[in-house]
Design a protein around this motif. Structure first.
Motif, PDB file in Angstrom:
ATOM      1  N   GLU A  46       0.827  -1.209   0.000  1.00 26.38           N
ATOM      2  CA  GLU A  46       0.000   0.000   0.000  1.00 26.38           C
ATOM      3  C   GLU A  46       0.859   1.256   0.000  1.00 26.38           C
ATOM      4  O   GLU A  46       0.551   2.228  -0.711  1.00 26.38           O
ATOM      5  N   ASP A  47       1.943   1.247   0.770  1.00 26.59           N
ATOM      6  CA  ASP A  47       2.836   2.412   0.776  1.00 26.59           C
ATOM      7  C   ASP A  47       3.495   2.611  -0.586  1.00 26.59           C
ATOM      8  O   ASP A  47       3.652   3.754  -1.048  1.00 26.59           O
ATOM      9  N   THR A  48       3.882   1.515  -1.203  1.00 28.89           N
ATOM     10  CA  THR A  48       4.487   1.629  -2.533  1.00 28.89           C
ATOM     11  C   THR A  48       3.484   2.189  -3.538  1.00 28.89           C
ATOM     12  O   THR A  48       3.833   3.038  -4.385  1.00 28.89           O
ATOM     13  N   THR A  49       2.230   1.736  -3.441  1.00 30.61           N
ATOM     14  CA  THR A  49       1.191   2.246  -4.350  1.00 30.61           C
ATOM     15  C   THR A  49       0.949   3.729  -4.127  1.00 30.61           C
ATOM     16  O   THR A  49       0.834   4.515  -5.085  1.00 30.61           O
ATOM     17  N   LEU A  50       0.884   4.140  -2.862  1.00 25.96           N
ATOM     18  CA  LEU A  50       0.666   5.560  -2.566  1.00 25.96           C
ATOM     19  C   LEU A  50       1.844   6.400  -3.047  1.00 25.96           C
ATOM     20  O   LEU A  50       1.652   7.506  -3.579  1.00 25.96           O
ATOM     21  N   ARG A  51       3.043   5.876  -2.881  1.00 30.40           N
ATOM     22  CA  ARG A  51       4.215   6.632  -3.333  1.00 30.40           C
ATOM     23  C   ARG A  51       4.207   6.775  -4.857  1.00 30.40           C
ATOM     24  O   ARG A  51       4.566   7.837  -5.397  1.00 30.40           O
ATOM     25  N   ALA A  52       3.783   5.725  -5.529  1.00 28.01           N
ATOM     26  CA  ALA A  52       3.706   5.801  -6.988  1.00 28.01           C
ATOM     27  C   ALA A  52       2.634   6.796  -7.425  1.00 28.01           C
ATOM     28  O   ALA A  52       2.835   7.566  -8.379  1.00 28.01           O
ATOM     29  N   LYS A  53       1.499   6.818  -6.734  1.00 29.18           N
ATOM     30  CA  LYS A  53       0.441   7.773  -7.076  1.00 29.18           C
ATOM     31  C   LYS A  53       0.875   9.206  -6.803  1.00 29.18           C
ATOM     32  O   LYS A  53       0.548  10.125  -7.550  1.00 29.18           O
ATOM     33  N   SER A  54       1.622   9.402  -5.696  1.00 27.11           N
ATOM     34  CA  SER A  54       2.044  10.769  -5.373  1.00 27.11           C
ATOM     35  C   SER A  54       3.061  11.299  -6.367  1.00 27.11           C
ATOM     36  O   SER A  54       3.185  12.511  -6.557  1.00 27.11           O
ATOM     37  N   TYR A  55       3.823  10.401  -6.997  1.00 24.57           N
ATOM     38  CA  TYR A  55       4.800  10.827  -7.991  1.00 24.57           C
ATOM     39  C   TYR A  55       4.182  10.991  -9.375  1.00 24.57           C
ATOM     40  O   TYR A  55       4.853  11.451 -10.294  1.00 24.57           O
ATOM     41  N   GLY A  56       2.920  10.618  -9.511  1.00 23.70           N
ATOM     42  CA  GLY A  56       2.273  10.705 -10.813  1.00 23.70           C
ATOM     43  C   GLY A  56       1.908  12.137 -11.158  1.00 23.70           C
ATOM     44  O   GLY A  56       2.290  13.100 -10.475  1.00 23.70           O
TER      45      GLY A  56
END
Length: 249
Positions: A46-56
């Motif tokens: 979940e943290d990896t997914t959120l980090r990827a979304k925040s960098y989008g």
């Protein structure tokens, strides 16, 4: 015979009960380990997914992901710091209780942010962003305050302990170096002893008795004091000569 059979039956029942108890404990321990592993893996994903979304690309989704990631990171770090400090410092238990109350608000905010991510009405979500951002900042600020206060307290205790330890080491080092002042005193005492021995030896060689020995000099046959010669003994008179014994033929 019946008593032996009864004892064997009781032992068998005891071993079975012990085996069941150990098995249940092992199963529960394995289950806790599996749950902990799954929770950790789910959190990492979940943290990896959120980090990827925040960098989008920027937008409502990226903003929500940044808020969730900031909230989760701050709350997790504070929880770890307080739980680790409470094991050594009992005063942090009250702070840990306050964090648990704050954690309830954090979980509620995280659930709201997760629901906002799945909400198809982006315009309505964009209107709620300022409120969500303010709530996130308030909760993370409180969590950060608790965490840094606990760390400052631990560092202050460590500094005080180090200062006390340094003072004790300085005292011990000074005590270990007490021999540095002894050689001068020892040399002075040795010089005085040597001078006293030389003086005594000198008096012994000259034949001058000490004050305590002068009274017993005549009785011990020591050298008498020098006296002036008798002038009457300077010449030897005829009558002072011893007469030679007469020999009879």
């Amino acid at each position: 015979m019946e008593a032996a059979i009864l004892i064997l039956a009781l032992l068998f029942v005891a071993f079975v009960a012990l085996g069941v108890y150990v098995t249940v404990k092992v199963v529960k321990g394995v289950k806790r380990g599996v749950d902990r592993t799954l929770t950790q893996a789910r959190r990492t994903v979940e943290d990896t997914t959120l980090r990827a979304k925040s960098y989008g690309p920027g937008g409502v989704v990226a903003e929500l992901a940044q808020l969730r990631l900031s909230l989760r990171t701050s709350m997790r770090a504070t929880q770890e710091a307080l739980e680790a400090g409470a094991r050594e410092d009992a005063s942090l238990k009250e702070s840990l209780e306050l964090f648990r109350r704050l954690s309830a608000h954090g979980h509620e905010l995280d659930d709201d942010l997760r629901r906002m991510e799945r909400d198809p009405d982006r315009a309505r979500v964009a209107e709620q962003l300022p409120t969500l951002r303010e709530r996130t900042q308030r909760i993370t600020h409180s969590a950060d305050s608790l965490r840094w206060a606990a760390r400052d307290r631990a560092r202050r205790f460590a500094d005080d302990e180090l200062e006390t330890l340094s003072a004790q080491i300085d005292i011990e080092a000074g005590a270990l170096r007490h021999w540095s002042a002894e050689p001068s005193d020892a040399s002075s005492a040795s010089s005085a002893s040597s001078a006293s021995s030389d003086a005594s030896a000198g008096r012994a060689e000259q034949g001058w008795p000490a004050e305590a020995d002068r009274g017993g000099a005549s009785s011990q046959g020591e050298r008498p004091a020098i006296t002036a010669p008798d002038p009457r003994q300077s010449h030897v008179y005829s009558w002072q000569k011893t007469s030679r014994p007469e020999t009879t033929n």
